[in-house]
Write an enzyme that holds these catalytic residues in place. Structure first.
Site, PDB file in Angstrom:
ATOM      1  N   TYR A 127      -1.951  -1.548  10.753  1.00  0.00           N
ATOM      2  CA  TYR A 127      -2.098  -1.754   9.306  1.00  0.00           C
ATOM      3  C   TYR A 127      -0.942  -1.114   8.548  1.00  0.00           C
ATOM      4  O   TYR A 127      -0.315  -1.755   7.687  1.00  0.00           O
ATOM      5  CB  TYR A 127      -3.429  -1.185   8.827  1.00  0.00           C
TER       6      TYR A 127
ATOM      7  N   SER B 120       0.851  -1.185   0.000  1.00  0.00           N
ATOM      8  CA  SER B 120       0.000   0.000   0.000  1.00  0.00           C
ATOM      9  C   SER B 120       0.888   1.236   0.000  1.00  0.00           C
ATOM     10  O   SER B 120       2.055   1.179   0.423  1.00  0.00           O
ATOM     11  CB  SER B 120      -0.891   0.007   1.250  1.00  0.00           C
TER      12      SER B 120
END
Length: 267
Positions: free
Chosen positions: A160, A147
């Site tokens: 995360y 990401s």
């Protein structure tokens, strides 16, 4: 010729988290390009539907495996099932992952331990299991989905962001180790993408997401696929995401963290 025999005559891509979003779109692209597929997800009904549709539309073989990747035994079970069926994996796509949203002091420990298992441990375990044969064969490709979050700390999604930083670092290091072996590793680092991810994590009303134009999963998958085929190590879809990833090198870390915190907040 039975289904198992069909896997001998085309290359096979294994994709985790294949029922929705980027994982599904990647599966579609591989199917279009005449790959047989092994699709892994928890959603049995969706996998059945996808397998049937892809086999009819593209004349490929599709095996689906229903697994909860938060269980530590899942990677070995997947590997052994494919070994028993004599299915060789030519492309491994570690796409499965999820996030949680909120102050670390208030979020669920159970959810975060499962996130670590899916986002980090499962990816690492599957890569370890399937990489050896790729190196022995002198060919293979691995796509790890990280990401744009990998490039900075992420208050309100602390675990995360940290998992995605691991995926990026691991992939870069592994790509270097594998130079000259015929095996390549690509890490895909998309920014915010149109998907159910934001609703599931509870961040749909954050300033990062609400009212913002986002790249769709099909576009992200297409960019990732072509980078993988070209042996590129890091791919960041979107000019703004590229610029943001590079700019954090020149901004003090405490300021970067404050900026991300502001973007993540919902008011």
């Amino acid at each position: 010729m039975n289904k198992k025999d069909n896997f001998k005559y085309k290359q096979t891509a294994l994709i985790t988290g294949a029922a929705n979003g980027i994982g599904y779109e990647l599966a579609y692209i591989f199917a279009q390009n005449n790959y047989n597929l092994v699709l892994v997800d928890r959603l049995e009904g969706k996998l059945q539907e996808i397998a049937q549709n892809f086999q009819e539309e593209f004349s490929i073989s599709v095996k689906y495996i229903v697994k909860d990747l938060s269980k530590a035994t899942s990677p070995e079970e997947i590997f052994q099932e494919l070994a028993q069926d004599n299915i060789k994996v030519d492309v491994l796509v570690n796409n499965a992952g999820f996030g949680t949203y909120g102050l670390f002091n208030e979020t669920s420990l159970t959810d975060e331990l499962e996130m670590l298992q899916v986002n980090l441990v499962c990816m690492t375990h599957l890569t370890k299991l399937f990489l050896k044969n790729m190196v022995e064969q002198g060919k293979g490709k691995i796509l790890n989905v990280s990401s744009a979050a990998a490039f900075q700390p992420g208050p309100l999604m602390a675990v995360y962001f940290a998992t995605k930083a691991y995926v990026l670092s691991f992939s870069e290091a592994l790509a270097n180790e594998l130079e000259g072996t015929g095996v390549t590793v690509t890490v895909l680092c998309p920014g915010t993408t149109k998907s159910a991810f934001h609703e599931r994590t509870g961040m749909a009303d954050s300033k990062l997401v609400k009212g913002k134009r986002m790249m769709d999963a099909a576009t992200v998958a297409n960019i990732g696929y072509h980078a993988l085929m070209n042996g590129k190590t890091i791919v960041i879809p979107g000019l703004i995401n590229k610029l943001m990833a590079k700019s954090v090198r020149f901004i003090p870390r405490n300021l970067v963290t404050k900026i991300v915190r502001n973007m993540q907040e919902d008011k």
